[in-house]
Design an enzyme around this catalytic site. Sequence first.
Site, short mmCIF file in Angstrom:
data_model
loop_
_atom_site.label_atom_id
_atom_site.label_comp_id
_atom_site.label_asym_id
_atom_site.label_seq_id
_atom_site.Cartn_x
_atom_site.Cartn_y
_atom_site.Cartn_z
N ASP A 11 -2.35 -3.68 2.84
CA ASP A 11 -1.74 -5.00 2.97
C ASP A 11 -0.92 -5.09 4.25
O ASP A 11 -0.40 -4.07 4.73
CB ASP A 11 -0.84 -5.29 1.77
CG ASP A 11 -1.62 -5.47 0.48
OD1 ASP A 11 -2.73 -6.02 0.55
OD2 ASP A 11 -1.12 -5.05 -0.58
N TYR A 15 0.49 7.31 -1.81
CA TYR A 15 1.43 6.34 -1.24
C TYR A 15 2.86 6.76 -1.52
O TYR A 15 3.15 7.39 -2.54
CB TYR A 15 1.24 4.95 -1.87
CG TYR A 15 -0.12 4.33 -1.68
CD1 TYR A 15 -0.37 3.45 -0.64
CD2 TYR A 15 -1.15 4.61 -2.58
CE1 TYR A 15 -1.62 2.86 -0.48
CE2 TYR A 15 -2.41 4.03 -2.43
CZ TYR A 15 -2.63 3.15 -1.39
OH TYR A 15 -3.86 2.57 -1.24
N ARG A 54 1.18 -2.74 -5.85
CA ARG A 54 2.00 -3.91 -6.21
C ARG A 54 1.96 -4.16 -7.71
O ARG A 54 2.98 -4.48 -8.34
CB ARG A 54 1.51 -5.15 -5.45
CG ARG A 54 1.83 -5.11 -3.96
CD ARG A 54 1.27 -6.33 -3.25
NE ARG A 54 -0.18 -6.31 -3.18
CZ ARG A 54 -0.97 -7.39 -3.27
NH1 ARG A 54 -0.42 -8.59 -3.48
NH2 ARG A 54 -2.27 -7.29 -3.17
#
Length: 231
Positions: A50, A78, A184
């Site tokens: 993103d 991540y 997210r």
Amino acid sequence: MTKSKKKMFDFEAGEILLIAKPIGWTSFDVVNKLKKALKIKKVGHTGTLDPFAAGLLIVLTGRKTKESAAFQQLPKTYRGILELGKTTDTLDIEGKTTETKPVPDLTKEHVEKVLKSFMGESLQVPPVYSALKIRGERAYKLARRNKPVHLEPRKIEIYAIQLLDFLGDKIYFQVNCSKGTYIRSLGRDIAERLETVGYIKALVRTQIGQYSLDDAVDVNEFIDSVGQKDH
């Protein structure tokens, strides 16, 4: 005459480029920049990051683009910051605030326990602001027009998740996960289990399979180095 230590590239035959995507760039921005600079038609990335996120982007060129599917299957790691107490329509820092909710009195031990509860396979609902298609149109385009967006849960797997720090309303974490996992959405679901709401404030992809962000280069620096080699 000193032998050059610079790598010789054959972009048409195919190269695996490890690029450090900066915040604010789309993954296609990186691809388009490289395509224009390298003057070749076949350039593609192997997994979207993103715009608000930074980190490792694997870019394939030439005949290597045929191997894209194999790279997409690789697990990804991540590091992120989940801020509790409010959420946004995009579930990240770029969205508009849609809800606020008090943050319970949480202990580090409880937060760690909740994070560990996400280990293994589960069904995850993707964010409405995503590139998934609904009847041929991207979900985020429908969401921007305030059209109803219904996305089915998808099977994902969390291989490892670690609490790095917990400071007030911010959870610093690291996660290793399967293809198709939306961090997210993971942040949204963690906040829900903590009986509040949340959004991802910062995100960096540090690893894809055996490929590390430590070995990646800035896209502009890479283009400059290739240009210097040709002179």
